[in-house]
Design a protein around this motif. Sequence first.
Motif, PDB file in Angstrom:
ATOM      1  N   UNK A 105       0.725  -1.191   0.019  1.00 57.45           N
ATOM      2  CA  UNK A 105      -0.095   0.148  -0.075  1.00 57.45           C
ATOM      3  C   UNK A 105       0.913   1.286   0.216  1.00 57.45           C
ATOM      4  N   UNK A 106       1.897   1.207   0.899  1.00 57.73           N
ATOM      5  CA  UNK A 106       2.678   2.426   1.044  1.00 57.73           C
ATOM      6  C   UNK A 106       3.612   2.772  -0.413  1.00 57.73           C
ATOM      7  N   UNK A 107       3.858   1.471  -0.952  1.00 58.20           N
ATOM      8  CA  UNK A 107       4.759   1.655  -2.169  1.00 58.20           C
ATOM      9  C   UNK A 107       3.860   2.348  -3.414  1.00 58.20           C
ATOM     10  N   UNK A 108       2.378   1.739  -3.432  1.00 53.89           N
ATOM     11  CA  UNK A 108       1.594   2.214  -4.406  1.00 53.89           C
ATOM     12  C   UNK A 108       1.439   3.645  -4.195  1.00 53.89           C
ATOM     13  N   UNK A 109       1.411   4.165  -2.933  1.00 54.55           N
ATOM     14  CA  UNK A 109       1.145   5.668  -2.407  1.00 54.55           C
ATOM     15  C   UNK A 109       2.307   6.507  -3.263  1.00 54.55           C
ATOM     16  N   UNK A 162      -5.383   0.839  -7.766  1.00 52.16           N
ATOM     17  CA  UNK A 162      -6.756   0.151  -7.246  1.00 52.16           C
ATOM     18  C   UNK A 162      -6.089   0.223  -5.664  1.00 52.16           C
ATOM     19  N   UNK A 163      -4.892   0.184  -5.373  1.00 50.76           N
ATOM     20  CA  UNK A 163      -4.758  -0.017  -3.895  1.00 50.76           C
ATOM     21  C   UNK A 163      -5.037   1.305  -3.365  1.00 50.76           C
ATOM     22  N   UNK A 164      -4.469   2.292  -4.029  1.00 50.55           N
ATOM     23  CA  UNK A 164      -4.914   3.722  -3.593  1.00 50.55           C
ATOM     24  C   UNK A 164      -6.191   4.118  -3.314  1.00 50.55           C
ATOM     25  N   UNK A 165      -7.017   3.672  -4.331  1.00 48.73           N
ATOM     26  CA  UNK A 165      -8.593   3.800  -4.159  1.00 48.73           C
ATOM     27  C   UNK A 165      -8.946   2.971  -3.064  1.00 48.73           C
ATOM     28  N   UNK A 166      -8.461   1.939  -2.905  1.00 48.13           N
ATOM     29  CA  UNK A 166      -9.067   0.901  -1.744  1.00 48.13           C
ATOM     30  C   UNK A 166      -8.852   1.662  -0.440  1.00 48.13           C
ATOM     31  N   UNK A 198     -13.872   2.439  -6.139  1.00 53.03           N
ATOM     32  CA  UNK A 198     -14.633   3.290  -5.647  1.00 53.03           C
ATOM     33  C   UNK A 198     -16.109   3.254  -5.430  1.00 53.03           C
ATOM     34  N   UNK A 199     -16.795   2.868  -6.978  1.00 55.33           N
ATOM     35  CA  UNK A 199     -18.108   2.398  -6.849  1.00 55.33           C
ATOM     36  C   UNK A 199     -18.639   1.405  -5.908  1.00 55.33           C
ATOM     37  N   UNK A 200     -17.721   0.426  -5.403  1.00 53.34           N
ATOM     38  CA  UNK A 200     -18.090  -0.529  -4.523  1.00 53.34           C
ATOM     39  C   UNK A 200     -17.777  -0.187  -2.916  1.00 53.34           C
ATOM     40  N   UNK A 201     -16.416   0.123  -2.880  1.00 55.18           N
ATOM     41  CA  UNK A 201     -15.786   0.276  -1.515  1.00 55.18           C
ATOM     42  C   UNK A 201     -16.688   1.399  -0.839  1.00 55.18           C
ATOM     43  N   UNK A 202     -16.960   2.829  -1.499  1.00 54.34           N
ATOM     44  CA  UNK A 202     -17.523   4.099  -0.965  1.00 54.34           C
ATOM     45  C   UNK A 202     -19.018   3.610  -0.337  1.00 54.34           C
ATOM     46  N   UNK A 203     -19.765   2.949  -1.172  1.00 53.24           N
ATOM     47  CA  UNK A 203     -20.880   2.841  -0.480  1.00 53.24           C
ATOM     48  C   UNK A 203     -21.158   1.599   0.535  1.00 53.24           C
ATOM     49  N   UNK A 204     -20.202   0.914   0.340  1.00 54.96           N
ATOM     50  CA  UNK A 204     -20.258  -0.342   1.360  1.00 54.96           C
ATOM     51  C   UNK A 204     -19.780   0.397   2.816  1.00 54.96           C
ATOM     52  N   UNK A 249      -9.217  11.234  -5.890  1.00 55.11           N
ATOM     53  CA  UNK A 249      -9.821  11.906  -5.002  1.00 55.11           C
ATOM     54  C   UNK A 249     -11.181  12.638  -5.361  1.00 55.11           C
ATOM     55  N   UNK A 250     -11.214  13.450  -6.559  1.00 56.52           N
ATOM     56  CA  UNK A 250     -12.126  14.254  -6.855  1.00 56.52           C
ATOM     57  C   UNK A 250     -13.404  13.342  -7.239  1.00 56.52           C
ATOM     58  N   UNK A 251     -13.030  12.374  -7.822  1.00 60.51           N
ATOM     59  CA  UNK A 251     -14.135  11.326  -8.378  1.00 60.51           C
ATOM     60  C   UNK A 251     -14.802  10.583  -6.959  1.00 60.51           C
ATOM     61  N   UNK A 252     -13.976  10.249  -6.129  1.00 59.85           N
ATOM     62  CA  UNK A 252     -14.331   9.714  -4.885  1.00 59.85           C
ATOM     63  C   UNK A 252     -15.281  10.598  -4.200  1.00 59.85           C
ATOM     64  N   UNK A 253     -15.083  12.152  -3.903  1.00 52.24           N
ATOM     65  CA  UNK A 253     -15.731  12.906  -3.374  1.00 52.24           C
ATOM     66  C   UNK A 253     -17.102  13.072  -4.006  1.00 52.24           C
TER      67      UNK A 253
END
Length: 433
Positions: free
Chosen positions: A73-77, A174-178, A144-150, A89-93
């Motif tokens: 996760x850290x490496x992906x970031x 994908x790791x960053x979005x998770x 984002x579409x699955x994780x955020x509503x969950x 981030x903007x899409x997630x908002x």
Amino acid sequence: MKINLFVLDEMQPAAISALLTRSENDIERLLSVVAPIIERVKNEGDAALVDFNAKFDKVEMQASQLKATEAEFEQAHRNLPEDVKEVIRRSADNIRSFHEAQMPDAMWFKEIQPGIMAGEKITPIPSIGLYVPRGKGAFPSVMLMLGLPAKIAGVEHIMVCTPPAPGGLVDDATLFAAELCGIKEVYKTGGAQAIAAMAYGTETVPKVVKTSGPGSSYVSAAKRLLYSKIDVGAPAGPSEAIILCDEHADPFVAALDLLIEAEHGPDSTAMLVTHDRTLAERVLEILPGLIADLPEQRRDFCTTVLTNYGGVVLTSSLEASIAFTNDFAPEHLEVMTEDPLFVANRIQHAGEILLGSHTPITIGNFSLGVNAILPTGGFAKTFSCVTVFDFLKRSSIGWVSRQGYANIKDTALRFAQYEGFASHANAILKRPY
């Protein structure tokens, strides 16, 4: 390349029926292929997942590497470009804002009559396994579409299965979005074997009560075989879209948008539906040039789709176009007509309805805020887009006072007697009050 042109009024019923059929509807032939995969995961656990990663994804790894680590996760970031992070981030908002508005009250009551209250209590499901596909590319948008509503729904245990990328890692975005969704439990396994792992559990992948997310026809076949072991969620298989146009649509824009879902893969479906022959012919002229400009893989996908499960459908009228669309019940529907709201009011079956020439599926898929995980294969007639409600459940609640009981007991007693339930009746007849 000869792109399909279907003139609806000249087609026999059997041909129209075939036109309404998607690749997903042909998964019967895959059941016998998928069944042994499921059985191996059930019996062999992690060893089967490792073997299938090598066989299907060409990734060699040990069972200890199935779960993404904190270091990954850290490496992906660190690896992900800052501009990509900002896009996510903007899409997630937007996605978060839309889904937060869907959340119902935790409990509600209504007075049915004096002394009688009925209502519901809303609680999250206890565990969910999100499936984020990868076969033809990385899809942080699906995360984002699955994780955020969950998360918004309050699911306590959220985990993710996604196929490993080359090198045995999960792609950085994908790791960053998770992580942005608050999810740190990601497993490197995909396809039918991932659905089996979530249904039965392995030494590393935990068993969950429900899975949600789109996938290939093999994933759809696995869900069909495992529906009694796990809640498989809304059917979300290979991508599909209808671009519904009248004579006012821009043929170049219509052709552009027809290719959006066509480029997902050779098993996708993409159709432009119109009653205007001039528009249809112009789109057919434009498409080859647009396809030729695409990268080779996407070019091949679009060519396959538009000569197989898609193309241009010419109807006799706008009403006929609407009727065909309702019969098809597409995953994605774009409406490019003079009065798109008029058409939207006539659409009964579609996973999503995007209105006007400034709302391409691209916007809905990534950044609009609405959920892009949608029912496919005609299931938009009975299923809805993914919402927070996919991760919530309702319990009915009732309360009756002494006065209310006196008013309703004879009604319930007579019903019980009519249906022949003696114990039901005795619970009222022999009650000491």
